[in-house]
Design a protein around this motif. Structure first.
Motif, PDB file in Angstrom:
ATOM      1  N   LEU A  28       0.872  -1.169   0.000  1.00 41.43           N
ATOM      2  CA  LEU A  28       0.000   0.000   0.000  1.00 41.43           C
ATOM      3  C   LEU A  28       0.915   1.225   0.000  1.00 41.43           C
ATOM      4  O   LEU A  28       1.854   1.292   0.796  1.00 41.43           O
ATOM      5  N   VAL A  29       0.653   2.159  -0.918  1.00 45.74           N
ATOM      6  CA  VAL A  29       1.473   3.377  -1.001  1.00 45.74           C
ATOM      7  C   VAL A  29       0.546   4.587  -1.073  1.00 45.74           C
ATOM      8  O   VAL A  29      -0.078   4.853  -2.103  1.00 45.74           O
ATOM      9  N   LEU A  30       0.444   5.297   0.027  1.00 52.17           N
ATOM     10  CA  LEU A  30      -0.368   6.510   0.097  1.00 52.17           C
ATOM     11  C   LEU A  30       0.543   7.714  -0.087  1.00 52.17           C
ATOM     12  O   LEU A  30       1.644   7.747   0.450  1.00 52.17           O
ATOM     13  N   ASP A  31       0.086   8.700  -0.843  1.00 53.73           N
ATOM     14  CA  ASP A  31       0.863   9.938  -1.017  1.00 53.73           C
ATOM     15  C   ASP A  31      -0.141  11.046  -1.269  1.00 53.73           C
ATOM     16  O   ASP A  31      -0.749  11.103  -2.333  1.00 53.73           O
ATOM     17  N   LEU A  32      -0.345  11.893  -0.279  1.00 47.61           N
ATOM     18  CA  LEU A  32      -1.349  12.936  -0.454  1.00 47.61           C
ATOM     19  C   LEU A  32      -0.872  14.259   0.109  1.00 47.61           C
ATOM     20  O   LEU A  32      -0.171  14.311   1.118  1.00 47.61           O
ATOM     21  N   ALA A  33      -1.239  15.334  -0.594  1.00 48.95           N
ATOM     22  CA  ALA A  33      -1.061  16.671  -0.041  1.00 48.95           C
ATOM     23  C   ALA A  33      -2.280  16.953   0.822  1.00 48.95           C
ATOM     24  O   ALA A  33      -3.368  16.427   0.565  1.00 48.95           O
ATOM     25  N   THR A  34      -2.110  17.776   1.855  1.00 49.87           N
ATOM     26  CA  THR A  34      -3.245  18.093   2.712  1.00 49.87           C
ATOM     27  C   THR A  34      -4.035  19.292   2.180  1.00 49.87           C
ATOM     28  O   THR A  34      -4.913  19.805   2.862  1.00 49.87           O
ATOM     29  N   SER A  35      -3.739  19.711   0.954  1.00 45.77           N
ATOM     30  CA  SER A  35      -4.562  20.703   0.259  1.00 45.77           C
ATOM     31  C   SER A  35      -5.549  19.969  -0.655  1.00 45.77           C
ATOM     32  O   SER A  35      -5.331  18.815  -1.015  1.00 45.77           O
ATOM     33  N   THR A  36      -6.656  20.645  -0.998  1.00 44.72           N
ATOM     34  CA  THR A  36      -7.655  20.039  -1.877  1.00 44.72           C
ATOM     35  C   THR A  36      -7.051  19.687  -3.222  1.00 44.72           C
ATOM     36  O   THR A  36      -7.324  18.630  -3.781  1.00 44.72           O
ATOM     37  N   VAL A  37      -6.250  20.580  -3.765  1.00 46.24           N
ATOM     38  CA  VAL A  37      -5.558  20.350  -5.036  1.00 46.24           C
ATOM     39  C   VAL A  37      -4.151  20.920  -4.899  1.00 46.24           C
ATOM     40  O   VAL A  37      -3.845  21.625  -3.938  1.00 46.24           O
TER      41      VAL A  37
END
Lengths: 344, 344
Positions: free
Chosen positions: B170-179
């Motif tokens: 499992l590899v999650l990669d997210l910015a905490t901004s909407t875009v």
């Protein structure tokens, strides 16, 4: 009705001691529940106590153990909770981490076979009070559907983070579901329709009927990103603690089964740098005083609201449903049944 | 036009070597950019290379250093990036953590004065390939307004998590901004209106006009919860790395200043338990095959899409704007200017 912190602590502690909890353990468990009340989160407060008591009476909680741990690596405290009271096992782990982090700089506890921790904020606040950064995560029964899915496959998988500053610490505590199942039960009890997008029914269809949602699933918060965070926490906890995954988890919401979810606690020593803690406080103050989107509603830092509510509740007491207070008092055992309780 | 992974690696590596990067460092930086292209995230791909080159030429990046680190505690690797190439400094830190975690079980790198890392997924994937759980976080310039606020006060503060399983991690990669700000620039370039709720203009008013949003702020993802996560990451990074906070950060988006943001990398050894990795894979498969909300669109696990796109791009090449490819080729130095480059 209003109850004082002192009365609530006294009753909750007494009820647990009557069920054979060590005094220290009873106070630790009572403290977590009462703190949730003081902070304005009754869903994690005293309403959970009757179930905890039922679980002790059925042998699903052993109120006399702190669990058993060992250092499976220099900075990893591996804990079998032995079905102890959730806060007792977790706080014992926090103590071990606080000692180890002096030399290791970071230390983690991976806990299985432990009961419900209650509000995670409590643990990371305790860590931050000693000047450390704290992170806590827990898994739970399958209650949340994936983004793009319709069936409950994930736990509510909360995460809490506390960072000490020169002033009030930042204390984040969030479930990765849009709302808690407790809130859905509250809507069901009052018959009010829920906002759209909160939940699906048992057939996987979107619903605003809380009664139908109770047997269905809750949406993850923040669409794909919140789902991503929730499932990452799900597998991270299981990978580190060896605990069960949501579809196989039981014992946090019921009084029927041993609890097999997992908990992760992390303690990190901040960098020792001149003025760093003050710089963090100043930054948080600059966010608080930045222009709000709604006049008169200042921007909040995570933990601010709970901290203000707690101060007010310590002064004035906190609100509780009279029926709950009565029910709790009715759980007090007479002297003869106390003896039975102690022979449990 | 379609470009092969090999051609892209060759060009990007050559351009960096021509600017005096050590071959190993050039390949490391090129790899991060090309991997983003292969995974279908061109916003973190080769379009960033001209700015990296400009930053080297202006002395804001030293392409010959790996940074300098020391164990400030047994399991905390404290790194001054010395303005090295972001991926070079971060990968060097990952190597140190991978060695230390054998005995410590968990280890963390706190990095300051380092350049942009690119996609965080790259680092945690690398950690997961060795069988460890990986977590990465970075701070950035102030681009995101608080929930209930109107002014950019937070970085996009991405977090990546990878958990190895018996199958695909499992590899999650997210910015905490909407875009991402990159996406807003893309809307601005095409003149299309953005969805409501993505951004505010420089006066703090909600806008769907991407041109106005460019000088404004992006909304946090997931309302109060996403904001809470973003600001917790903001202060956690600064507390551990001693790096700047968003309003004082520069050097990740411009070619004008030294970069003073912070990065955190964590490596944890999973529990050694029979069948645990298989149990994680089976769980993820059960989520993938759970009923979708839209027929024909199966539920995805974080990292699945990137992994499929990467496999296709390795076979068929990846799409790139011809103008970008031409611009990159035009950055290739003639033999005489290569000599100048080396005397830089």
């Amino acid at each position: 009705m209003k109850i004082s912190e002192r009365s609530a602590m006294a009753l909750a502690t007494r009820l647990l001691i009557q069920r054979n909890a060590l005094t220290e353990h009873a106070e630790c468990q009572a403290r977590v529940l009462v703190e949730a009340e003081l902070k304005g989160h009754p869903s994690h407060g005293l309403q959970r106590l009757p179930r905890i008591i039922a679980r002790i009476e059925r042998g699903h909680i052993d109120p006399r153990t702190k669990g058993e741990g060992f250092w499976r690596a220099e900075a990893v405290w591996d804990v079998d909770g032995r079905s102890g009271l959730g806060p007792v096992v977790a706080m014992a782990a926090v103590e071990r981490l606080a000692e180890r982090v002096v030399t290791s700089g970071i230390a983690i506890a991976a806990i299985r076979n432990n009961n419900h921790l209650g509000m995670l904020a409590h643990y990371v606040e305790h860590i931050a009070e000693r000047g450390h950064v704290g992170v806590a995560m827990s898994s739970s029964e399958a209650l949340v559907h994936p983004f793009g899915g319709t069936r409950a496959m994930l736990g509510t998988n909360p995460i809490a983070i506390a960072v000490p500053t020169a002033g009030r610490p930042l204390v984040l505590d969030l479930a990765t579901s849009t709302v808690s199942m407790g809130k859905i039960h509250h809507y069901a009890a009052t018959g009010r329709p829920m906002p759209e997008g909160w939940a699906r029914d048992a057939e996987g269809k979107p619903t605003t009927d809380a009664a139908r949602a109770k047997s269905g699933s809750i949406a993850p918060f923040g669409d794909a990103k919140g789902y991503g965070l929730g499932i990452a926490i799900e597998v991270l906890i299981a990978a580190l603690a060896g605990s069960a995954l949501a579809p196989d988890i039981c014992g946090t919401l019921d009084a029927e089964a041993l609890c097999n979810k997992g908990d992760i606690l992390i303690v990190v020593n901040p960098k020792a740098a001149p003025e760093l803690a003050q710089r963090l406080s100043d930054y948080l103050d600059s966010v608080r005083t930045s222009p709000p989107s709604e006049a008169g509603r200042p921007v909040a830092i995570p933990g601010d609201g709970a901290s203000l509510r707690r101060a007010a509740a310590l002064r004035d007491g906190f609100d509780i449903e009279p029926s709950l207070w009565d029910a709790l008092n009715a759980l007090s055992l007479s002297p003869s049944s106390v003896l039975e309780g102690q022979s449990f």
